[in-house]
Design an enzyme around this catalytic site. Structure first.
Site, short mmCIF file in Angstrom:
data_model
loop_
_atom_site.label_atom_id
_atom_site.label_comp_id
_atom_site.label_asym_id
_atom_site.label_seq_id
_atom_site.Cartn_x
_atom_site.Cartn_y
_atom_site.Cartn_z
N TYR A 65 40.26 -73.76 13.51
CA TYR A 65 38.82 -73.48 13.57
C TYR A 65 38.56 -72.39 14.58
CZ TYR A 65 35.39 -75.74 10.71
OH TYR A 65 34.57 -76.04 9.67
N GLU A 67 35.26 -70.60 14.96
CA GLU A 67 33.87 -70.13 14.93
C GLU A 67 33.59 -69.22 16.13
OE1 GLU A 67 31.55 -73.69 14.76
OE2 GLU A 67 31.41 -73.62 12.58
N ASP A 216 27.82 -50.12 -0.68
CA ASP A 216 28.65 -51.24 -1.11
C ASP A 216 29.91 -50.66 -1.75
OD1 ASP A 216 29.89 -53.35 -2.36
OD2 ASP A 216 28.08 -54.15 -3.30
N THR A 242 35.10 -55.19 -0.42
CA THR A 242 35.98 -56.33 -0.67
C THR A 242 37.38 -55.85 -0.33
OG1 THR A 242 36.55 -55.78 -2.97
CG2 THR A 242 34.59 -57.13 -2.64
N LYS A 245 40.07 -55.70 -4.24
CA LYS A 245 39.99 -54.87 -5.46
C LYS A 245 40.95 -53.68 -5.29
CE LYS A 245 35.44 -56.73 -6.52
NZ LYS A 245 34.00 -56.51 -6.72
N ARG A 251 41.81 -61.97 -1.29
CA ARG A 251 40.42 -62.11 -1.72
C ARG A 251 39.53 -62.26 -0.49
NH1 ARG A 251 38.50 -62.54 -6.29
NH2 ARG A 251 40.63 -62.35 -7.06
C1 LIG Z 1 32.91 -57.36 -6.59
C2 LIG Z 1 31.64 -56.87 -6.02
C3 LIG Z 1 30.94 -57.60 -5.05
C4 LIG Z 1 31.25 -59.04 -4.71
O1 LIG Z 1 32.52 -59.36 -4.35
P1 LIG Z 1 32.99 -60.91 -4.41
O2 LIG Z 1 34.21 -60.89 -3.55
O3 LIG Z 1 33.23 -61.23 -5.84
O4 LIG Z 1 31.91 -61.74 -3.84
C5 LIG Z 1 29.85 -57.02 -4.47
N1 LIG Z 1 29.43 -55.79 -4.82
C6 LIG Z 1 30.06 -55.08 -5.77
C7 LIG Z 1 29.53 -53.73 -6.12
C8 LIG Z 1 31.17 -55.60 -6.41
O5 LIG Z 1 31.75 -54.90 -7.37
#
Ligand SMILES: *Cc1c(COP(=O)(O)O)cnc(C)c1O
Length: 439
Positions: A65, A67, A216, A242, A245, A251
């Protein structure tokens, strides 16, 4: 790259021995590994992590933990966790040239919500890309908490043009809407957009209307890290991403920002949104950031865009129209109506699944069909580029997709495509040395 292997060992040879005590789960994981190694992974948001990333995410840090943040934890015993998280943060800052990194978001969605919490108040207006034109659920969908907490207004893409020059983010619309709606925050970034997103014009529009700007980078994070796409770091106020990807890590999510916003971003993630961080995943993020700092990762990112371009070209030759006329990144969006007017995304996805080609149906701009059916198919090459497929194989993949969709009523043809997919996967195994080398 990957040499053909004769008679690969059984998948169980690749899983940690400790799992043998739970045969039920062990069998399921074997099946999933087998699926990943014998079918083509063309889901644009997926990748194959290295065995080192897998090992770190399966480590004893899951027991801890933590936090709070390094040096400011609520529980004892965080000497090692502090160093792990500091390592992940400093590697992320070095990789992206950022002043501050928060590596605690459990996922991209959490990173986005935390960024909103840090930058605006509930009820404020946020401007983002329309969902049906490539935006993400966390960009204000009514079924997402983001759409319930904030007032979203949406921009879209330009109309399709016969020469492929259309279906680009409509910056005139972004500017007009920003002037009319006066958003507190402008969001750039998409989940199904095949062209490069230049952060600069968004910055200018945000400055013109006095809005904050968030980028994003969930999808192109690896392309940005690999220096094949322009970096929004230092241009946007906050960059969310993220790690799983194109970046090819575990993840999870992360947030980058300037020193001025470090405190607001950190307190938005914890205690604003999450409890204890996943330190085992943060360790795996540290591994992935180090991998992305290596020169080889630039080669990988460059191969990804070349492979996507080769796939786009080959699909066009097969008679598919691509949204936005092609690609600058890791993905292509097919308009299936061009191939066969009756063919839906749902049917195409199911047919391809039967041949071992894994991808997802997707809405295309101004799609006449509901999202659950959709007229588009989204294909990404990040994962199979990791497995070693090159431009020649992309031509083969396009041909297999076309054969499967044309011959979708013909069981022999589908079986033949399945065989060819298996053979391709045998030549390009994502885990030739196993996944449990550290365990
Ligand atoms: C995949 C994605 C997310 C969210 O990612 P998760 O890990 O699935 O929560 C947010 N914004 C965009 C543009 C994405 O393609």
């Amino acid at each position: 790259m990957t040499m053909p292997i004769a008679g690969p060992p059984s998948p169980s040879a690749f899983l940690p021995g400790a799992l043998a005590g739970d045969p039920e789960l062990h069998a399921l994981l074997e099946r999933e590994l087998e699926r990943q190694r014998t079918s083509l992974q063309l889901i644009a948001s997926e990748n194959f992590t290295s065995p080192a990333v897998l090992a770190a995410s399966a480590s004893v840090l899951t027991n801890k933990y933590s936090e709070g943040y390094p040096g400011r934890r609520y529980y004892g015993g965080n000497v090692v966790a502090d160093q792990v998280e500091d390592l992940a943060r400093s590697r992320a800052m070095e990789l992206f040239g950022a002043e501050h990194a928060n590596v605690q978001p459990h996922a991209g969605a959490n990173a986005n919500l935390a960024a909103y919490l840090a930058l605006v108040e509930p009820g404020d207006t946020i401007m983002a890309m329309r969902l049906d034109q490539g935006g993400h659920l966390t960009h204000g969908s009514p079924v997402s908490i983001t759409g319930k907490l904030y007032r979203f207004v949406a921009y879209g893409v330009t109309p399709a043009a016969p020469d492929g020059s259309g279906e680009r983010i409509d910056l005139d619309m972004v500017r007009d809407l920003a002037i009319r709606e006066r958003p507190r925050l402008i969001v750039a970034g998409a989940t199904a957009y095949s062209r490069v997103i230049d952060p600069q014009p968004f910055r200018e529009i945000a400055d013109e209307v006095g809005a904050r700007f968030m980028f994003d980078a969930a999808h192109p994070a690896g392309l940005i890290a690999g220096k094949v796409h322009p970096s929004p770091v230092g241009v946007a106020d906050v960059v969310t991403l993220t790690t799983h990807k194109t970046l090819r890590g575990p993840r999870g999510g992360a947030i980058l920002c300037g020193a001025d916003l470090a405190k607001s971003v950190d307190s938005a993630v914890f205690p604003g949104l999450q409890g204890g961080p996943l330190e085992h995943v943060i360790a795996a993020k540290a591994v992935a950031f180090a991998e992305a700092l290596k020169p080889e990762f630039r080669d990988y990112a460059s191969k990804v865009v070349h492979n996507a371009a080769a796939l786009a070209q080959a699909l066009t030759v097969q008679g598919f129209r691509l949204v936005a006329g092609g690609t600058d990144n890791h993905l292509v969006l097919i308009d299936l109506r061009s191939f066969e007017s009756e063919l839906t995304g749902k049917v195409a996805q199911e047919v391809l699944d039967r041949t071992g080609i894994t991808c997802n149906r997707n809405a295309i701009p101004n799609d006449p069909r509901p999202p659950f059916v959709a007229s588009g198919l989204r294909l990404g090459v990040s994962a199979e580029t990791t497995a070693g497929l090159g431009e020649a194989e992309m031509v083969e993949v396009a041909s297999l997709i076309a054969r499967a969709l044309r011959g979708r009523e013909d069981q022999d043809e589908l079986a033949s495509v399945r065989g060819a997919v298996r053979e391709l996967c045998r030549r390009f195994d994502p885990y030739p040395g196993g996944v449990a080398s550290a365990g």
